[in-house]
Design a protein around this motif. Structure first.
Motif, PDB file in Angstrom:
ATOM      1  N   LEU A   1      -0.095   7.186  50.206  1.00 63.58           N
ATOM      2  CA  LEU A   1       0.567   8.478  50.402  1.00 63.58           C
ATOM      3  C   LEU A   1      -0.416   9.624  50.224  1.00 63.58           C
ATOM      4  O   LEU A   1      -1.283   9.588  49.342  1.00 63.58           O
ATOM      5  CB  LEU A   1       1.720   8.645  49.411  1.00 63.58           C
TER       6      LEU A   1
ATOM      7  N   THR B   1       8.738  15.284  46.890  1.00 60.91           N
ATOM      8  CA  THR B   1       8.732  13.829  46.786  1.00 60.91           C
ATOM      9  C   THR B   1       8.602  13.233  48.187  1.00 60.91           C
ATOM     10  O   THR B   1       8.887  13.905  49.178  1.00 60.91           O
ATOM     11  CB  THR B   1       9.997  13.294  46.082  1.00 60.91           C
ATOM     12  N   LYS B   2       8.166  11.983  48.240  1.00 57.24           N
ATOM     13  CA  LYS B   2       8.019  11.322  49.539  1.00 57.24           C
ATOM     14  C   LYS B   2       7.829   9.827  49.353  1.00 57.24           C
ATOM     15  O   LYS B   2       7.514   9.358  48.259  1.00 57.24           O
ATOM     16  CB  LYS B   2       6.853  11.923  50.335  1.00 57.24           C
ATOM     17  N   PHE B   3       8.024   9.079  50.412  1.00 58.29           N
ATOM     18  CA  PHE B   3       7.624   7.683  50.502  1.00 58.29           C
ATOM     19  C   PHE B   3       7.451   7.349  51.967  1.00 58.29           C
ATOM     20  O   PHE B   3       7.875   8.099  52.855  1.00 58.29           O
ATOM     21  CB  PHE B   3       8.611   6.725  49.806  1.00 58.29           C
TER      22      PHE B   3
END
Length: 157
Positions: free
Chosen positions: A133, A124-126
């Motif tokens: 992204l 996951t990322k932001f």
């Protein structure tokens, strides 16, 4: 000395490609890919030879590795990692890449990377300051096929 040079239009455009991923008999158009690169490394042993100051080198195998960068808008690769976490069953998949620039005279080339296996991946990322992204993974592969080859650039022969 020859004065023959390559025509500029025979350089293959970096964006003129198609990429498909086949996972468990399901084929996906990997159109969100931004870049993909796969390499073969020859595995060599150094061979000492009596009477020489330099060692010889003997190829004893090959290793295939690669990496992909793509838009962060698919979960199929996270699903592979999740299934492995849940079941212990590792999934292998194929990647097919075709490069074809209609302005070039060399035609098209297709490479199929067989039995690819993820080394890991982003879960996951932001990025509160970013515009969009990106996702990425590295992988290994067991073999490859080349069902289509580029033709020769005019003047090579």
């Amino acid at each position: 000395m020859s004065n023959i040079t390559m025509n500029a239009w025979d350089a293959i455009s970096a964006t003129k490609a198609e990429c498909y991923i086949t996972i468990e008999n399901e084929r996906y158009n990997f159109m969100q890919a931004l870049k993909l690169e796969a390499k073969i490394e020859k595995v060599k042993s150094e061979i000492p030879i009596l009477g020489r100051t330099m060692k010889g080198n003997k190829t004893v195998g090959m290793k295939g590795t690669g990496s992909a960068t793509f838009h962060y808008n698919t979960s199929i690769f996270r699903d592979i990692l999740y299934k492995y976490q849940q079941s212990g069953k590792d999934l292998y998949f194929d990647i097919q890449v075709t490069n074809e620039d209609p302005t070039s005279s060399v035609g098209r080339q297709t490479i199929i990377l067989k039995d690819c296996n993820l080394n890991g991946g982003i879960i996951t990322k932001f990025d509160a300051t970013g515009e969009y992204l990106e996702d990425e993974f590295e992988f290994t592969f067991e073999s490859w096929e080349m069902p289509e080859r580029f033709g020769k650039v005019a003047g090579m022969q």
